[in-house]
Each structure stands twice: as C-alpha cells, then as structure tokens.
Scaffold this active site. Sequence first.
Site, PDB file in Angstrom:
ATOM      1  N   TYR A  83      -2.039  -0.995  10.548  1.00  0.00           N
ATOM      2  CA  TYR A  83      -2.259  -1.111   9.019  1.00  0.00           C
ATOM      3  C   TYR A  83      -1.167  -0.668   8.239  1.00  0.00           C
ATOM      4  O   TYR A  83      -0.219  -1.385   7.562  1.00  0.00           O
ATOM      5  CB  TYR A  83      -3.491  -0.750   8.618  1.00  0.00           C
ATOM      6  CG  TYR A  83      -3.489  -0.523   7.102  1.00  0.00           C
ATOM      7  CD1 TYR A  83      -3.711  -1.981   6.736  1.00  0.00           C
ATOM      8  CD2 TYR A  83      -3.339   0.361   6.044  1.00  0.00           C
ATOM      9  CE1 TYR A  83      -3.828  -2.061   5.186  1.00  0.00           C
ATOM     10  CE2 TYR A  83      -3.544   0.307   4.657  1.00  0.00           C
ATOM     11  CZ  TYR A  83      -3.593  -0.908   4.364  1.00  0.00           C
ATOM     12  OH  TYR A  83      -3.793  -0.770   3.044  1.00  0.00           O
TER      13      TYR A  83
ATOM     14  N   SER B 228       0.738  -1.219  -0.046  1.00  0.00           N
ATOM     15  CA  SER B 228       0.206   0.046  -0.067  1.00  0.00           C
ATOM     16  C   SER B 228       0.996   1.263   0.023  1.00  0.00           C
ATOM     17  O   SER B 228       1.997   1.202   0.555  1.00  0.00           O
ATOM     18  CB  SER B 228      -0.736   0.055   1.210  1.00  0.00           C
ATOM     19  OG  SER B 228      -1.537   1.339   1.521  1.00  0.00           O
TER      20      SER B 228
END
Length: 279
Positions: A158, A145
């Site tokens: 995350y 990401s």
Amino acid sequence: MSTAANVPSTALVTGASSGLGTEFAEQLAARGHDLVLVARSEDRLREVAEELTRKHGVKTHVVVKDLSRQEAAREVAQELADRALTVDLLVNNAGFGTAGRFEQIAAERDHDLLMVNVVALVGLTHALLPGMLERGSGAVLNVGSTAAYQPSPYLSVYSASKTFVLNFSLALRQEYRGRGIKVTAVCPGPVETKFFEVVGTRNAAVAGSFTTPAPVVRTALAALDRDRPYVTPGLGNALSAHLTPRRPRSLVAWVGEKICRKALKPEDGRGVAAQSAAG
C-alpha cells in the site's frame, strides 16, 4: 456551471460511491461541475448521482467499473467516447490498502491493489490527458497518502503504491507545466471512512490524527486551484511528513517497522487486508 477562468467544466471522479470520492463529487458539484462518477457499486453510485443532480442541478453520468480489471481504464475511456463526454478534470481517487505481515496477505489482493492504485490511475491519465492537451487546458488530481513519504512495513505494498502516486504526479506536473495542464497530488493522513471498519482495527492508522473527508477535499481542491504540486492536509500530518528524516533509508525503514507494528492484530499478529469504500 462555473465560469471562473481555467475551471474545468466536467470532472471524472473514481471511487465515487463513498468516502473521499463522494465528497469530491459533492464539492465539485457545488462548484458547478458536471460529473462522471466511476465505481463498482452501481446502486450506491446512482444514489449519489441522483442526489447531486437534485441538489446542485448538475449533470451526472454513471460508469460502473471494477478498476482492478486489466481493461478497466480502456473501457471507461470507450464509454466516455460512446457518450460523447469530454473530461477536463480527472480525480484519481479510487484505491484500497492491505495491512499485515506480507506473507499472510493473499497475493491476489496485493495484485488487485496495484491494479487499482497504480495501473488504473496511470491508464485513465493516459486516456484523458491527450484530450486536455488538445483543448489547451485540464487538470489531474491524484489521491495519495502520508504513507507515500516513507517505507511502511506491514503496509508495504500500500505505501509503495502511494509513493508511486506522489512521484508520478510530481513528474507529470513538471512535464506539463506551461502547457495548460495542472497536476496535483493530495496526501492525507487517516480519514474517517469505511476503510478502517473493513481492516478490523483503527490501529492501521499508524500515524497522524483522524480527520473527515470534507476538509481533505477542500484542501485538495484549493491546492489544485493554486497549482500546487502536492499538499498534505492537516498541520500535524504535514509536519510529520516533512520533518521525518529521509536518510539513511535503512534507518527510516527500521523506525517505520517499529511504528507500523500497530497495523498487526494484537491478539494474533496475523495479516489483515482492507478495501476502502472507494470502489
């Protein structure tokens, strides 16, 4: 099956029941790859498998598994062995995120996040890479990401998990260069999946513009074909990722906190947790 040189014949895709995982399966099937599809959602997974077999004429194998479980990677590997399936391309796509104030996110959710995003990813790589080495070819494609590039308050666990994915991928690639194994990480910005429906606000996409799964997967597979170490799909996302200063780290984290406040629910500021459609 594709006969192009160095193209793996069978690909395993985790989180294949929806979102990026389903798109990876679709594009790989279109290339002629047989598939092993892994996810928790059995009914949906079988629908995807049947559709890809009908549409592209490839073989599809379904492995129903909750990757947050400690023994998940070992159990997937055992199922592959029991079915005499050889995997030449591992797509570690499954993952989910939590967002909000750290103390308000259930510790169990962050534990499960790390099990899926990090532990299962490493476990499956441990299980499948030795066979690739024995055969002299193979590939690993890890989904990260843009959150991997900097600390992200309110998305702390995350973003840290995705930093692990990126650095693990880069290190692994250096280890296996010249030994027939490709390793690539793809680090997309916000993608139109059910992730943001579950999180309850699109503001959890704190930076970058939304895109759809198809161009992300095309970019990822093209990068793997070219043996690139990593790729950030989308010009805006790539510029943001690579122009953001990396030091001093405390300043980067301070700026990140200002930006990532968007991840909080505006009405009360309580933490929220999201699970992607990858499982």
